[in-house]
Design a protein around this motif. Structure first.
Motif, PDB file in Angstrom:
ATOM      1  N   LEU A 173       0.840  -1.191   0.000  1.00  0.00           N
ATOM      2  CA  LEU A 173       0.000   0.000   0.000  1.00  0.00           C
ATOM      3  C   LEU A 173       0.880   1.247   0.000  1.00  0.00           C
ATOM      4  CD1 LEU A 173      -0.914  -2.011   2.669  1.00  0.00           C
ATOM      5  CD2 LEU A 173      -3.053  -0.855   2.159  1.00  0.00           C
ATOM      6  N   TRP A 174       0.237   2.395  -0.256  1.00  0.00           N
ATOM      7  CA  TRP A 174       0.893   3.682  -0.131  1.00  0.00           C
ATOM      8  C   TRP A 174       0.066   4.580   0.782  1.00  0.00           C
ATOM      9  CZ3 TRP A 174       2.022   0.670  -4.138  1.00  0.00           C
ATOM     10  CH2 TRP A 174       3.353   0.684  -4.606  1.00  0.00           C
ATOM     11  N   SER A 175       0.742   5.321   1.630  1.00  0.00           N
ATOM     12  CA  SER A 175       0.063   6.294   2.467  1.00  0.00           C
ATOM     13  C   SER A 175      -0.393   7.467   1.607  1.00  0.00           C
ATOM     14  CB  SER A 175       1.002   6.803   3.562  1.00  0.00           C
ATOM     15  OG  SER A 175       1.947   7.721   3.026  1.00  0.00           O
ATOM     16  N   PRO A 176      -1.272   8.337   2.138  1.00  0.00           N
ATOM     17  CA  PRO A 176      -1.691   9.510   1.349  1.00  0.00           C
ATOM     18  C   PRO A 176      -0.525  10.385   0.909  1.00  0.00           C
ATOM     19  CG  PRO A 176      -3.152   9.188   3.225  1.00  0.00           C
ATOM     20  CD  PRO A 176      -2.015   8.225   3.402  1.00  0.00           C
ATOM     21  N   LYS A 177       0.586  10.333   1.654  1.00  0.00           N
ATOM     22  CA  LYS A 177       1.766  11.117   1.280  1.00  0.00           C
ATOM     23  C   LYS A 177       2.737  10.315   0.410  1.00  0.00           C
ATOM     24  CE  LYS A 177       1.600  14.166   5.302  1.00  0.00           C
ATOM     25  NZ  LYS A 177       2.354  14.705   6.477  1.00  0.00           N
ATOM     26  N   GLY A 178       2.348   9.104   0.023  1.00  0.00           N
ATOM     27  CA  GLY A 178       3.165   8.313  -0.882  1.00  0.00           C
ATOM     28  C   GLY A 178       4.222   7.469  -0.225  1.00  0.00           C
ATOM     29  N   THR A 179       4.080   7.184   1.075  1.00  0.00           N
ATOM     30  CA  THR A 179       5.033   6.316   1.751  1.00  0.00           C
ATOM     31  C   THR A 179       4.698   4.856   1.462  1.00  0.00           C
ATOM     32  OG1 THR A 179       5.365   7.915   3.537  1.00  0.00           O
ATOM     33  CG2 THR A 179       5.983   5.628   3.985  1.00  0.00           C
ATOM     34  N   LEU A 180       5.663   4.107   0.945  1.00  0.00           N
ATOM     35  CA  LEU A 180       5.456   2.708   0.621  1.00  0.00           C
ATOM     36  C   LEU A 180       5.299   1.901   1.908  1.00  0.00           C
ATOM     37  CD1 LEU A 180       5.330   0.425  -1.435  1.00  0.00           C
ATOM     38  CD2 LEU A 180       7.828   0.441  -1.527  1.00  0.00           C
ATOM     39  N   THR A 181       4.224   1.128   1.989  1.00  0.00           N
ATOM     40  CA  THR A 181       3.878   0.375   3.196  1.00  0.00           C
ATOM     41  C   THR A 181       3.615  -1.067   2.811  1.00  0.00           C
ATOM     42  OG1 THR A 181       2.863   2.378   4.123  1.00  0.00           O
ATOM     43  CG2 THR A 181       2.314   0.284   5.181  1.00  0.00           C
ATOM     44  N   VAL A 182       4.143  -1.991   3.591  1.00  0.00           N
ATOM     45  CA  VAL A 182       4.023  -3.414   3.291  1.00  0.00           C
ATOM     46  C   VAL A 182       3.587  -4.161   4.543  1.00  0.00           C
ATOM     47  CG1 VAL A 182       5.318  -5.509   2.678  1.00  0.00           C
ATOM     48  CG2 VAL A 182       5.738  -3.369   1.438  1.00  0.00           C
ATOM     49  N   VAL A 183       2.678  -5.110   4.383  1.00  0.00           N
ATOM     50  CA  VAL A 183       2.284  -6.009   5.465  1.00  0.00           C
ATOM     51  C   VAL A 183       2.837  -7.386   5.139  1.00  0.00           C
ATOM     52  CG1 VAL A 183       0.378  -7.015   6.776  1.00  0.00           C
ATOM     53  CG2 VAL A 183       0.168  -4.698   5.851  1.00  0.00           C
ATOM     54  N   SER A 184       3.507  -8.008   6.113  1.00  0.00           N
ATOM     55  CA  SER A 184       4.095  -9.318   5.855  1.00  0.00           C
ATOM     56  C   SER A 184       4.063 -10.167   7.108  1.00  0.00           C
ATOM     57  CB  SER A 184       5.544  -9.182   5.365  1.00  0.00           C
ATOM     58  OG  SER A 184       6.401  -8.812   6.437  1.00  0.00           O
ATOM     59  N   ILE A 185       4.376 -11.440   6.914  1.00  0.00           N
ATOM     60  CA  ILE A 185       4.496 -12.383   8.026  1.00  0.00           C
ATOM     61  C   ILE A 185       5.922 -12.932   7.994  1.00  0.00           C
ATOM     62  CG2 ILE A 185       3.574 -14.469   9.106  1.00  0.00           C
ATOM     63  CD1 ILE A 185       0.993 -14.001   7.541  1.00  0.00           C
ATOM     64  N   PRO A 186       6.802 -12.404   8.844  1.00  0.00           N
ATOM     65  CA  PRO A 186       8.188 -12.891   8.885  1.00  0.00           C
ATOM     66  C   PRO A 186       8.252 -14.312   9.436  1.00  0.00           C
ATOM     67  CG  PRO A 186       7.985 -10.701   9.864  1.00  0.00           C
ATOM     68  CD  PRO A 186       6.603 -11.246   9.695  1.00  0.00           C
ATOM     69  N   ASP A 187       9.464 -14.821   9.558  1.00  0.00           N
ATOM     70  CA  ASP A 187       9.665 -16.187  10.034  1.00  0.00           C
ATOM     71  C   ASP A 187       9.116 -16.413  11.434  1.00  0.00           C
ATOM     72  OD1 ASP A 187      10.890 -16.811   7.671  1.00  0.00           O
ATOM     73  OD2 ASP A 187      12.928 -16.511   8.421  1.00  0.00           O
ATOM     74  N   ASN A 188       9.040 -15.348  12.249  1.00  0.00           N
ATOM     75  CA  ASN A 188       8.524 -15.531  13.612  1.00  0.00           C
ATOM     76  C   ASN A 188       7.007 -15.631  13.666  1.00  0.00           C
ATOM     77  OD1 ASN A 188       7.627 -12.900  13.246  1.00  0.00           O
ATOM     78  ND2 ASN A 188       9.178 -11.983  14.581  1.00  0.00           N
ATOM     79  N   GLY A 189       6.325 -15.475  12.520  1.00  0.00           N
ATOM     80  CA  GLY A 189       4.884 -15.636  12.464  1.00  0.00           C
ATOM     81  C   GLY A 189       4.078 -14.438  12.917  1.00  0.00           C
ATOM     82  N   ALA A 190       4.725 -13.336  13.272  1.00  0.00           N
ATOM     83  CA  ALA A 190       4.025 -12.148  13.761  1.00  0.00           C
ATOM     84  C   ALA A 190       3.742 -11.188  12.611  1.00  0.00           C
ATOM     85  CB  ALA A 190       4.862 -11.461  14.829  1.00  0.00           C
ATOM     86  N   THR A 191       2.474 -10.970  12.294  1.00  0.00           N
ATOM     87  CA  THR A 191       2.115 -10.042  11.237  1.00  0.00           C
ATOM     88  C   THR A 191       2.740  -8.675  11.523  1.00  0.00           C
ATOM     89  OG1 THR A 191       0.015 -11.193  10.908  1.00  0.00           O
ATOM     90  CG2 THR A 191       0.214  -8.981   9.994  1.00  0.00           C
ATOM     91  N   THR A 192       3.452  -8.133  10.534  1.00  0.00           N
ATOM     92  CA  THR A 192       4.225  -6.916  10.740  1.00  0.00           C
ATOM     93  C   THR A 192       3.922  -5.905   9.641  1.00  0.00           C
ATOM     94  OG1 THR A 192       6.006  -8.222  11.741  1.00  0.00           O
ATOM     95  CG2 THR A 192       6.562  -5.981  11.043  1.00  0.00           C
TER      96      THR A 192
END
Length: 407
Positions: A175-194
């Motif tokens: 996603l991108w914020s209204p100001k154009g900041t690149l934002t990503v949601v992921s699940i790293p190896d520890n399993g915690a949504t980040t």
């Protein structure tokens, strides 16, 4: 774009676009003869763009114009989502496992339209569906199978891994914020949504692995003031403040499974779920959560598919219990779409959105097709009997940006 999730991601051409097509052709199959010899390169500015079970098409000059495959080999089908870049490029997702690129339909999960549909393959991996267009039209993507690490950007030299993203693990949204900041949601190896944000050349994990929603499926929005807000599938809604995640408004959310969040024209936060365990439509105002109620038929007490506000600021709800659309007018719920109902076989509530010109459009629920609301409160099937989406359920739709720089 629909709702991936949820929904899913807006000129003058639209005014003509919304005039309905009439005709006697009752076929529901794409007629591609007019475009076979001159495939469009991109969609026109402001056009309604939709994808169904067999075709993607744009609605301009009172008719549907198909975006067909260049050949029957590798032609995609069963389109799930469509979206359009700032330059008019169309991307579409289909189910698929990426191992049939040379022998059949729907070989890749992500397709780009470039005078014909072309599958997206990153480093020989065709399991690509997570993607997003940047505000400048650049395309970012990540693979679905976890075999190829990181976030990738399409460049003139091909697909390039975005530096610093290899450690993110399984990427679920971009996603991108209204100001154009690149934002990503992921699940790293520890399993915690980040949630990650790109600050300069660095990637910052917001809140770290101890975020209160860790492990949940997330829905992300930004408030009118630009504050990052998250709806989680198990812990309610949170806002990111001063480097920490806090309950939105400083108080616990009344429902745990939040699947949609949004702000009213007054700037109040609303949340809703789509499961029997997360009932009601709730508004945060004055430091407290209030269930949204109205006179007349009970609305919003269970299985809300979608809510939003008309350009005039009228709250609109797709109610999963009644499988109809309602608006809260002068304190009373008024049914504005009654062509479907809960007693229908395979009942399904409609998904809706407003065109840039303010016309309400819905996907017809279990009735299928794409419909527009008229000035007299009636509804018309867009394209009439000539619509390739007539009778098709779950049609994904969006509008191409009205950008004069588009070709």
């Amino acid at each position: 774009m629909r709702g991936t999730k949820p929904a899913m991601r807006l000129g003058a051409a639209l005014c003509a676009m919304m005039i309905m097509v009439t005709g006697c052709d009752t076929t529901n199959q794409p007629q591609q003869s007019e475009t076979e010899n001159a495939l469009p390169a991109r969609v026109q500015p402001g056009a309604l763009v939709a994808g169904g079970s067999t075709v993607v098409a744009e609605f301009v000059h009172n008719k549907w114009i198909y975006l067909p495959a260049a050949s029957v080999v590798n032609a995609p089908s069963t389109f799930q989502t469509v979206d359009v870049s700032a330059t008019g490029e169309v991307a579409a997702t289909t189910p698929g496992n990426g191992d049939t690129l040379t022998g059949g339909s729907s070989g890749s999960a992500l397709w780009l339209y470039q005078r014909g549909w072309r599958p997206v393959v990153i480093q020989s991996d065709a399991n690509v569906q997570v993607h997003a267009f940047a505000p400048d039209g650049s395309l970012y993507a990540a693979t679905d199978d976890g075999q190829l690490a990181g976030l990738w950007k399409r460049t003139n030299k091909g697909w390039t891994q975005v530096p610093g993203t290899a450690q993110m693990g399984y990427i679920t949204s971009i996603l991108w914020s209204p100001k154009g900041t690149l934002t990503v949601v992921s699940i790293p190896d520890n399993g915690a949504t980040t949630i990650w944000q790109q600050i300069g050349q660095k990637w910052i994990a917001l809140g770290g692995e101890n975020a209160p929603f860790a492990g949940d499926t997330l829905t992300i929005q930004w408030s009118p003031s630009g504050q990052l807000t998250v709806g989680s599938s198990g812990h309610g809604a949170f806002a990111y403040e001063n480097g920490k995640w806090r309950p939105a408004g400083g108080v616990p959310t009344p429902i745990s499974d939040v699947q949609q969040i949004g702000w009213s024209p007054e700037g109040n936060l609303y949340v809703a779920g789509h499961t029997s365990g997360s009932t009601g439509l709730w508004e945060l105002s004055g430091g407290h959560w209030h269930e949204v109620n109205g006179l007349g038929q009970a609305v919003g007490h269970d299985k809300i598919r979608e809510f939003g506000w008309s350009p005039q600021g009228v709250l609109t709800v797709s109610d999963g219990t009644a499988c109809q659309l309602f608006q809260l007018q002068s304190g009373r719920w008024v049914c504005i779409w009654n062509k479907t109902k809960a007693s229908d076989p395979d009942a399904l509530p409609p998904y809706f959105a407003w065109s840039p010109q303010g016309t309400l459009v819905c996907d017809g629920g279990d009735l299928g097709g794409l419909w527009q609301e008229n000035a007299n409160d009636s509804w018309t099937l867009i394209g009439g009997n000539q619509s390739p989406f007539r009778g098709q359920r779950n049609v994904s739709f969006t509008w191409a940006p009205a950008d004069s720089t588009m070709s």
